[in-house]
Design an enzyme around this catalytic site. Structure first.
Site, PDB file in Angstrom:
ATOM      1  CG  ASP A   1      -1.983   0.992   0.959  1.00 50.79           C
ATOM      2  OD1 ASP A   1      -2.168   1.521  -0.058  1.00 50.79           O
ATOM      3  OD2 ASP A   1      -2.815   1.038   2.105  1.00 50.79           O
TER       4      ASP A   1
ATOM      5  CG  ASN B   1      -7.594  -2.568  -6.224  1.00 52.91           C
ATOM      6  OD1 ASN B   1      -6.472  -3.607  -5.926  1.00 52.91           O
ATOM      7  ND2 ASN B   1      -7.811  -1.833  -5.382  1.00 52.91           N
TER       8      ASN B   1
END
Ligand code: FPP
Length: 254
Positions: A17, A65
């Site tokens: 991340d 996503n």
């Protein structure tokens, strides 16, 4: 083989991340962060093998996503395709087997073709394993496993009264993989984001403040050292489990 010594986690799973923030801090488009993130992927695959980590799972694209802006989704898919085309030779040279978890059949044709090619080319290897989580989500995985189990019941291969965790887990995407020992999330966020929720039931979790493009072998070693200081009890008492083995800091060449 260089290694972090005894008690190295057999399976490390990483939520990569912070690519977007890394780019924003530099006034760059988000895709530049992802591009740098791919460089980190390459170096951490090497580092994991050098440290003796047998299974490395990377959360490369979640089922959620797809909802990102279309140009970011298509850039991520292009990066994945390019990565696979370039890295397949290195995986073969280093005898690393590529696995995937997630609904990969829903990926675009280009990266899917490269994935299948790399999986086939590395399927004979056993010592080192790279697992890419692609179009992955734990809840979808559980729903897919429940459906497959129900189909097996209808076909007479399973009995509902024999449904246990060990029976059901054979229908998860991770059926052939050991559970993660250590889960790392970068960028300071302290969430699991639908990643390996069942498999991480007993994983140690380490949240690093470092943004993924800046994550290095040194940070991986620091996380392993923290893991080695922890006592894993698996529901037992401290007295029932052996004290953890303390090790010396491994050499880091960067
Ligand atoms: C999270 O950062 C990262 C992702 C959603 C994708 C991870 C992908 C890569 C590292 C590159 C592709 C991978 C391979 C294996 C080729 P973010 O964009 O959510 O960062 P932010 O929270 O700072 O916005």
């Amino acid at each position: 083989m260089p290694s972090a010594g005894p008690n190295v986690p057999r399976h490390v799973a990483i939520i990569m991340d912070g690519n977007g923030r890394w780019a924003k801090q530099r006034g760059l488009p988000r895709i530049e962060g992802h591009r740098r993130g791919v460089e980190t992927v390459r170096s951490i695959i090497d580092a994991a093998r050098e440290l003796g980590i047998q299974y490395l799972t990377l959360y490369a694209f979640s089922a959620e996503n797809w909802q990102r802006p279309p140009d970011e989704v298509s850039a991520l898919m292009s990066l994945l395709e390019l990565f696979l085309r370039r890295e397949a030779k290195t995986l073969i040279k280093n005898r690393i087997r590529l696995h995937t978890i997630g609904r990969i059949e829903e990926l675009p044709a280009g990266p899917l073709k490269e994935l299948k090619r790399a999986i086939a080319a590395t399927q004979e290897f056993t010592d080192w394993n790279l697992v890419l989580a692609l179009n992955y989500g734990s809840r979808t995985e559980l729903a897919d496993a429940a459906r497959a189990y129900a189909d097996a019941v209808v076909a007479g291969r399973e009995k509902p009264e024999e449904c246990s965790w060990s029976a059901l887990s054979r229908y998860l995407y991770t059926a052939d993989l050991p559970d993660p020992d250590l889960l790392i999330r970068t960028s300071g966020e302290t969430r699991l984001s639908n990643f390996l929720l069942m498999q991480c039931a007993y994983a140690e979790m380490i949240f690093s403040p470092v943004l993924w493009p800046d994550f290095t072998k040194a940070e991986l070693v620091t996380a392993i050292e923290e893991y080695q200081r922890r006592e894993r009890r698996f529901g037992l008492t401290g007295e029932q489990v052996k004290p953890p083995v303390r090790v010396h800091r491994p050499a880091v060449n960067q």
